[in-house]
Motif scaffolding. Structure first.
Motif, mmCIF file in Angstrom:
data_model
loop_
_atom_site.group_PDB
_atom_site.id
_atom_site.type_symbol
_atom_site.label_atom_id
_atom_site.label_comp_id
_atom_site.label_asym_id
_atom_site.label_seq_id
_atom_site.Cartn_x
_atom_site.Cartn_y
_atom_site.Cartn_z
ATOM 1 N N MET A 170 0.786 -1.124 -0.011
ATOM 2 C CA MET A 170 -0.093 0.233 0.083
ATOM 3 C C MET A 170 0.956 1.210 0.006
ATOM 4 O O MET A 170 1.791 1.223 0.575
ATOM 5 N N THR A 171 0.719 2.308 -0.680
ATOM 6 C CA THR A 171 1.415 3.473 -0.858
ATOM 7 C C THR A 171 1.012 4.385 0.217
ATOM 8 O O THR A 171 -0.207 4.203 0.830
ATOM 9 N N THR A 172 1.878 5.392 0.786
ATOM 10 C CA THR A 172 1.412 6.396 1.546
ATOM 11 C C THR A 172 0.243 7.007 1.005
ATOM 12 O O THR A 172 -0.676 7.771 1.715
ATOM 13 N N ALA A 173 0.004 7.313 -0.151
ATOM 14 C CA ALA A 173 -0.957 8.373 -0.809
ATOM 15 C C ALA A 173 -2.262 7.498 -0.370
ATOM 16 O O ALA A 173 -3.674 8.155 -0.298
ATOM 17 N N ALA A 174 -2.409 6.315 -0.314
ATOM 18 C CA ALA A 174 -3.528 5.469 -0.407
ATOM 19 C C ALA A 174 -3.896 5.321 1.363
ATOM 20 O O ALA A 174 -5.182 5.598 1.668
ATOM 21 N N VAL A 175 -2.903 5.523 2.475
ATOM 22 C CA VAL A 175 -3.212 5.466 3.706
ATOM 23 C C VAL A 175 -3.566 7.004 4.058
ATOM 24 O O VAL A 175 -4.372 6.993 4.950
ATOM 25 N N THR A 176 -2.960 7.960 3.762
ATOM 26 C CA THR A 176 -3.103 9.224 4.412
ATOM 27 C C THR A 176 -4.513 9.585 3.852
ATOM 28 O O THR A 176 -4.948 9.409 2.679
ATOM 29 N N GLN A 177 -5.213 10.572 4.644
ATOM 30 C CA GLN A 177 -6.611 10.997 4.546
ATOM 31 C C GLN A 177 -6.439 12.558 3.880
ATOM 32 O O GLN A 177 -5.714 13.203 4.412
ATOM 33 N N ASN A 178 -7.222 12.949 2.849
ATOM 34 C CA ASN A 178 -7.361 14.104 2.446
ATOM 35 C C ASN A 178 -7.868 14.937 3.912
ATOM 36 O O ASN A 178 -9.001 14.622 4.227
ATOM 37 N N PRO A 179 -7.012 15.864 3.950
ATOM 38 C CA PRO A 179 -7.393 16.793 5.392
ATOM 39 C C PRO A 179 -8.755 17.500 5.065
ATOM 40 O O PRO A 179 -9.291 17.934 6.238
ATOM 41 N N ALA A 180 -9.132 18.029 4.077
ATOM 42 C CA ALA A 180 -10.476 18.411 3.820
ATOM 43 C C ALA A 180 -11.447 17.682 3.947
ATOM 44 O O ALA A 180 -12.740 18.038 4.049
ATOM 45 N N GLN A 181 -11.510 16.277 3.921
ATOM 46 C CA GLN A 181 -12.387 15.282 3.946
ATOM 47 C C GLN A 181 -13.398 15.295 5.160
ATOM 48 O O GLN A 181 -14.587 15.470 5.117
ATOM 49 N N PRO A 182 -12.856 15.366 6.311
ATOM 50 C CA PRO A 182 -13.661 15.552 7.714
ATOM 51 C C PRO A 182 -14.521 16.770 7.531
ATOM 52 O O PRO A 182 -15.592 16.776 7.967
ATOM 53 N N ARG A 183 -13.961 17.933 7.229
ATOM 54 C CA ARG A 183 -14.534 19.097 7.137
ATOM 55 C C ARG A 183 -15.902 18.825 5.971
ATOM 56 O O ARG A 183 -16.899 19.320 6.309
ATOM 57 N N LYS A 184 -15.603 18.272 4.820
ATOM 58 C CA LYS A 184 -16.802 17.950 3.723
ATOM 59 C C LYS A 184 -17.919 17.199 4.618
ATOM 60 O O LYS A 184 -19.095 17.582 4.371
ATOM 61 N N ILE A 185 -17.318 16.292 5.175
ATOM 62 C CA ILE A 185 -18.425 15.290 5.812
ATOM 63 C C ILE A 185 -19.387 16.061 7.105
ATOM 64 O O ILE A 185 -20.445 15.959 7.052
ATOM 65 N N ARG A 186 -18.571 16.580 7.818
ATOM 66 C CA ARG A 186 -19.189 17.592 8.853
ATOM 67 C C ARG A 186 -20.090 18.591 8.034
ATOM 68 O O ARG A 186 -21.367 18.842 8.600
ATOM 69 N N ASN A 187 -19.904 19.169 7.125
ATOM 70 C CA ASN A 187 -20.733 20.248 6.492
ATOM 71 C C ASN A 187 -21.762 19.702 5.651
ATOM 72 O O ASN A 187 -22.962 20.283 5.789
ATOM 73 N N ARG A 188 -21.614 18.506 5.370
ATOM 74 C CA ARG A 188 -22.773 17.572 4.726
ATOM 75 C C ARG A 188 -23.659 17.256 5.985
ATOM 76 O O ARG A 188 -24.962 17.135 5.581
ATOM 77 N N VAL A 189 -23.184 16.858 6.924
ATOM 78 C CA VAL A 189 -23.908 16.445 8.137
ATOM 79 C C VAL A 189 -24.834 17.838 8.928
ATOM 80 O O VAL A 189 -25.858 17.854 8.895
ATOM 81 N N LEU A 190 -23.975 18.738 8.603
ATOM 82 C CA LEU A 190 -24.836 19.933 9.130
ATOM 83 C C LEU A 190 -25.898 20.482 8.160
ATOM 84 O O LEU A 190 -27.034 20.856 8.731
ATOM 85 N N TRP A 191 -25.722 20.498 6.940
ATOM 86 C CA TRP A 191 -26.760 20.834 5.866
ATOM 87 C C TRP A 191 -27.887 19.653 5.883
ATOM 88 O O TRP A 191 -29.114 20.333 5.783
ATOM 89 N N THR A 192 -27.695 18.567 6.043
ATOM 90 C CA THR A 192 -28.717 17.350 6.425
ATOM 91 C C THR A 192 -29.499 17.981 7.359
ATOM 92 O O THR A 192 -30.982 17.726 7.319
#
Length: 130
Positions: A1-23
Motif C-alpha cells: 500500500m502506498t502512503t497516498a492510499a493511507v493518508t486521508q485528505n485533510p479537507a475530507q472530515p470538514r466536507k463530511i461535517r458540512n454535509r451532516v450540518l446541511w442535512t
C-alpha cells in the motif's frame, strides 16, 4: 500500500461535517416551518389547546409560530444559519422549561433539550466557520 492510499485528505472530515450540518439544517428547518410553526399560525386545534394550557394568551402562540417559521427559514439560508440555530436553541430550551415547569411534564422536556443541543452545535459550527 502506498502512503497516498493511507493518508486521508485533510479537507475530507470538514466536507463530511458540512454535509451532516446541511442535512440536519434542512430537516430541522422544514420541521420547524411545516410541523411546528405553521400549525401555530393557522390555529391547528392541538396548537391552540397546548397554548391555552400554558395560559399566556393567543398572542404568545402567534409569536412562537413566527419565531419558529423564521428560524426554520433562517436554517436554510447560509448567511443566517448560525444565528437561526442559536435562536432556535434558545426557543427549544424555553420550550423544555415550559414543559417541565409550567405544564408539569418533565418527561416531555427531553425532546426540546435534544434539539437545543443540536442547534447549539449547528450555531457553533456555522458561526465559528466565518
Amino acid at each position: 500500500m502506498t502512503t497516498a492510499a493511507v493518508t486521508q485528505n485533510p479537507a475530507q472530515p470538514r466536507k463530511i461535517r458540512n454535509r451532516v450540518l446541511w442535512t440536519l439544517q434542512i430537516l430541522l428547518g422544514l420541521f420547524f416551518i411545516l410541523a411546528s410553526g405553521l400549525p401555530k399560525l393557522v390555529g391547528q386545534a392541538d396548537a391552540v389547546r397546548s397554548f391555552q394550557d400554558i395560559g399566556w394568551g393567543e398572542w404568545y402562540r402567534y409569536f412562537v409560530g413566527v419565531v419558529e417559521v423564521s428560524g426554520g427559514i433562517g436554517l436554510l439560508v447560509p448567511r443566517l444559519s448560525g444565528l437561526a440555530a442559536a435562536g432556535l436553541a434558545i426557543v427549544t430550551v424555553c420550550a423544555a422549561a415550559t414543559q417541565a415547569f409550567q405544564l408539569g411534564s418533565p418527561g416531555l422536556a427531553v425532546f426540546p433539550l435534544v434539539l437545543a443541543v443540536i442547534f447549539a452545535w449547528i450555531a457553533r459550527e456555522r458561526l465559528t466557520a466565518r
